[in-house]
Design an enzyme around this catalytic site. Structure first.
Site, mmCIF file in Angstrom:
data_model
loop_
_atom_site.group_PDB
_atom_site.id
_atom_site.type_symbol
_atom_site.label_atom_id
_atom_site.label_comp_id
_atom_site.label_asym_id
_atom_site.label_seq_id
_atom_site.Cartn_x
_atom_site.Cartn_y
_atom_site.Cartn_z
ATOM 1 N N LYS A 87 -71.695 -31.455 32.940
ATOM 2 C CA LYS A 87 -70.657 -31.704 33.939
ATOM 3 C C LYS A 87 -70.831 -33.069 34.610
ATOM 4 C CE LYS A 87 -68.681 -29.318 37.981
ATOM 5 N NZ LYS A 87 -68.796 -28.059 38.762
ATOM 6 N N GLU A 196 -63.374 -26.274 44.153
ATOM 7 C CA GLU A 196 -64.402 -25.254 44.388
ATOM 8 C C GLU A 196 -64.472 -24.787 45.845
ATOM 9 O OE1 GLU A 196 -67.761 -27.154 42.540
ATOM 10 O OE2 GLU A 196 -66.893 -26.880 40.545
ATOM 11 N N ASP A 218 -70.476 -27.113 50.199
ATOM 12 C CA ASP A 218 -70.728 -26.650 48.838
ATOM 13 C C ASP A 218 -71.675 -27.620 48.118
ATOM 14 O OD1 ASP A 218 -70.671 -25.869 46.195
ATOM 15 O OD2 ASP A 218 -68.490 -25.906 45.988
#
Lengths: 632, 174
Positions: A87, A196, A218
């Protein structure tokens, strides 16, 4: 079409009408898939009962691929061919790769996006991510009772309607586009890319009936996001977002790894030993969450033994600067939202890396309150994505009638004289958003013009990320300064950009060729698709036919529903044209020519354009007249 | 069936500078509930396109009506006024002197990393903005285009200065 969904309050559509939809959290370290069953979001486990799939893909010489735990087990032995944290490379060039010196991979510097040479050939991060997504798709299909290959699931539960894939809020256009490409490659119908922290906010907010201003902090394996949201009567409105798409738990591992290297006075390590030491570092980091000290223990291929005791305070000290890197974007997001710390009602912690006590403490100190940890930080994003997938697929009941309003995380601008950036769409604009600019020609008879679109907050083009370079062609020849070219930049609900251009005096549409700077050409995507089909022993033609048939029946179904509701907006002639287009589409769907179906779908779309516009006006008017179904 | 022709009409609000913000916000949410692309993810492409266009328009209208400076500029535009007329950029000397003074303070405070002084300047400029908005409201409601336009230019100067103060504060924090 949610606004056509006819169901009594509190009642979902009948079970057989439910469309199967999934939410996928495609993480740096781990990935998950979830779905909504009986109105409850659940994570789907693998056959061994594991909810998490390690985001690790190993390529073997025989062309086969291992994904997840099997690949993880081999990572130290076959580091070169076992890709972890892919990623971090999505939509990124070689120069963006963090610590390439500690990376065992044979990087290939492709234009825009780095690739990796493996025993099975050169792989793009998009292909690696597609393997992870495909594994999760197969897991979900098994769990949902979807028999694969059947033309229509007669005994099974039908087919997978679509997926919501989450991305870090701070992902730029190239990273988002790469994620969407990976999902397509994995055979998923992407209904939406969802940020997200927003996914986490849905899961948290709906679970706790939360109202007010919330921050979602996050910190994942490789990315950091912070979003400030206003939750009010079923509306999740993102007010500002910030972050660092190259900061996460991995970096804490790396700090620890470097510290141990220095302590143990080790000579430069082989690729395999580096991998081993990095995964030990991760273990020790996790141990230090609940223990005041932990032992860093490894036996290297050189027969050297590494044995170092690390205490919590040492670890906190060595990684304090990383924690500090999360606080600056958090302050900025608050400032962008026009809010003070005291306005924030709760701080929801998401991502495995927020388990670290010094992260918890720093966030608590900044906000002056104890962060909220009542949801599993590993699962909350996938659960929120599943809820949104369920809603987008049209399964929502009137109680689940929430709305998300998200923002563009980074400003969009264009290059002007002297390598400077002129901002066109400022960060934190609510999506979808569009802005237009007017340009003129500076030479007599000029018929083309180059435009360079960048994303980022800095003033110099060289400090921002190049998104696209395109040329406007077909400008009618005129005297210098006479042409009026209006360029419109649109960012859609996925956070993806598109560009349109039009010469105003003649109305000629200048053609725009956007080259994605991350450099996956159509040819490359075709090759990847072919490779993946060969791998899956799938039939390309059958698959394309199936896709178009599904697309076609969606079209027929939704146009019929629209006609039933708003048919009075059409006169007889208009109605006949739409009916004709629909029956032509149905006729083509009975055949086996996928291109023919595609053409028929496009025709049906054109035939319903004006109808769609009138319907939109009607729904706007209904709001003005207070006849809005949703608010009754 | 014609689409609402201006932002005020789209939100069903009277064309006045004083906007009922809670009503604006409620209308905004009601509209997005109807037109947002998330409501059309199973719809044909033609409807998805319409939805994106309308949702974009609703967002733009909301931003314009919610932000006082954008709102006054928009109102002037609707009246046919031209804020940026090139022949009309001369500002009163007194105002320019005040601007220069404030910019000096900004530079010095940023240089000295004096957060307190930046905050004080921010408050001062904010107060001037508020006072000018009060003036422009009177001029707009009196349909005095020339005065409104000149006040709007003043607002634009002040807004830009405030933005720069914000940027300096941000640099200090990081």
């Amino acid at each position: 079409m949610a606004l056509l969904q006819i169901s009594e309050p509190g009642e979902s559509p009948a079970p057989h009408q439910r469309r199967l939809a999934i939410g996928i959290d495609l993480g740096t370290t781990n990935s998950l898939v979830a779905t909504v069953r009986n109105s409850i979001a659940v994570v789907l486990n693998d056959a061994d009962g594991h909810p998490l799939l390690p985001s690790i893909v190993r390529y073997l010489a025989d062309g086969s691929v291992q994904v997840g735990f099997a690949a993880e087990a081999q990572q130290a032995r076959d580091a070169k061919n076992t890709i972890v944290s892919a990623k971090r490379f999505m939509g990124r060039g070689l120069k963006d790769v963090p610590y390439p010196e500690n990376s065992p991979y044979d990087f290939v510097d492709a234009p825009g996006m780095v690739q990796i040479r493996t025993v099975a050939g050169v792989k793009s991060p998009v292909e690696v991510s597609a393997e992870i997504l495909r594994t999760l798709r197969v897991r979900a299909e098994a769990a949902l009772g979807i028999s694969h290959g059947a033309a229509s699931g007669e005994d099974g539960a039908g087919e997978l309607y679509g997926a919501v894939i989450t991305v870090p809020a701070y992902f730029d256009d190239a990273q988002r586009q790469a994620t969407k490409d990976a999902a397509k490659l994995a055979g998923l119908n992407v209904m939406r890319l969802l940020n997200e922290p927003t996914a986490a906010a849905i899961a948290y907010g709906l679970d706790n009936a939360a109202e007010g201003i919330y921050a979602v902090f996050d910190l994942g394996g490789g990315t950091f996001d912070v979003s400030i949201l206003k939750l009010s009567r079923g509306v999740f409105e993102v007010m500002a977002t910030g972050g660092d798409s190259a900061l996460g738990g991995d970096d804490f591992d790396h700090r620890l790894f470097c510290w141990v290297l220095e302590r143990a006075k080790l000579a430069p390590l082989s690729d395999e030993d580096t991998r081993l030491m990095l995964s030990r570092a991760r273990q020790v980091k996790e141990d230090l969450t609940n223990h005041v000290e932990a032992r860093f223990n490894a036996r290297l291929s050189t027969r050297e033994i590494v044995d170092v005791v690390v205490n919590q305070q040492d670890f906190w000290d060595m990684s304090q600067t990383l924690v500090a890197k999360t606080l600056a974007p958090t302050r900025r997001a608050l400032r962008d939202a026009g809010l003070a710390v005291a306005d924030v009602k709760g701080v929801v912690m998401v991502g495995g890396a927020t388990r670290m006590p010094h992260v918890q403490r720093a966030v608590g100190e900044l906000f002056g309150q104890v962060p909220l940890n009542n949801l599993d930080p590993d699962k909350v994003v996938a659960l929120g994505a599943a809820m949104q997938a369920n809603a987008l697929a049209g399964n929502r009941s009137s109680e689940e009638d929430w709305l998300l309003l998200d923002v563009v995380p980074l400003s969009l601008g264009i290059e002007t004289m002297g390598g400077l950036v002129e901002k066109v769409i400022p960060r934190n604009s609510t999506l979808p958003v569009s802005r237009a600019q007017e340009f003129t020609t500076f030479k007599d008879g000029q018929t083309a013009m180059a435009i360079h679109v960048v994303q980022g907050e800095r003033e110099l083009v060289s400090d921002c990320r190049s998104l696209a370079r395109f040329e406007l062609r077909g400008i009618p020849p005129m005297a210098a300064g006479a042409a009026r070219i209006r360029v419109t930049y649109q960012v859609d609900a996925d956070g993806l950009m598109s560009v349109a251009a039009r010469e105003a005096t003649t109305g000629i549409e200048a053609s725009v060729a956007v080259k994605p700077s991350y450099g996956l050409s159509d040819g490359e995507i075709t090759r990847m698709l072919r490779d993946s089909f060969e791998h899956a022993r799938d039939d390309v033609h059958l698959r394309a036919l199936r896709e178009q048939q599904v697309e076609g029946s969606r079209m027929v179904e939704s146009v019929r529903a629209a006609l039933a509701q708003d048919g009075d907006l059409l006169d007889a002639e208009e109605r006949a044209a739409i009916d004709a287009a629909i029956s032509a589409l149905e006729k083509s769907m009975a055949g086996t020519d996928h291109r023919g179906i595609k053409v028929a779908i496009e025709r049906a779309n054109r035939a319903t354009d004006a109808f769609a516009a009138r319907r939109m006006d009607r729904s706007v008017k209904s709001v003005l007249a207070g006849r809005n179904i949703a608010t009754i | 069936m014609n689409s609402p022709s201006d932002h005020f009409e789209l939100f069903g609000l009277p064309r006045r500078f004083a906007v009922d913000l809670p009503a604006l916000e409620k209308r905004y949410r009601d509209l997005q509930r109807e037109v947002h692309p998330d409501r059309f993810s199973t719809a044909p492409v033609s409807e998805q396109r319409q939805s994106m266009e309308m949702a974009t328009r609703v967002n733009e209208a909301y931003r314009t009506l919610k932000t006082p400076l954008l709102r006054v500029r928009y109102m002037l535009e609707l009246e046919g006024g031209d804020v940026l007329a090139e022949t009309n950029t001369a500002m009163p000397r007194e105002f320019l002197m005040q601007q220069m003074g404030w910019r000096e303070v900004l530079e010095e405070a940023a240089e000295a990393r004096n957060a307190q002084r930046l905050d004080a300047l921010d408050a001062q400029v904010g107060a001037e903005l508020d006072a000018t908005f009060a003036d422009v409201e009177v001029a707009l409601d009196a349909r005095d285009g020339a005065t409104s336009a000149s006040l709007v230019r003043k607002l634009m100067f002040l807004d830009k200065l405030r933005e720069e103060i914000g940027a300096a504060q941000e640099r200090l924090e990081n």
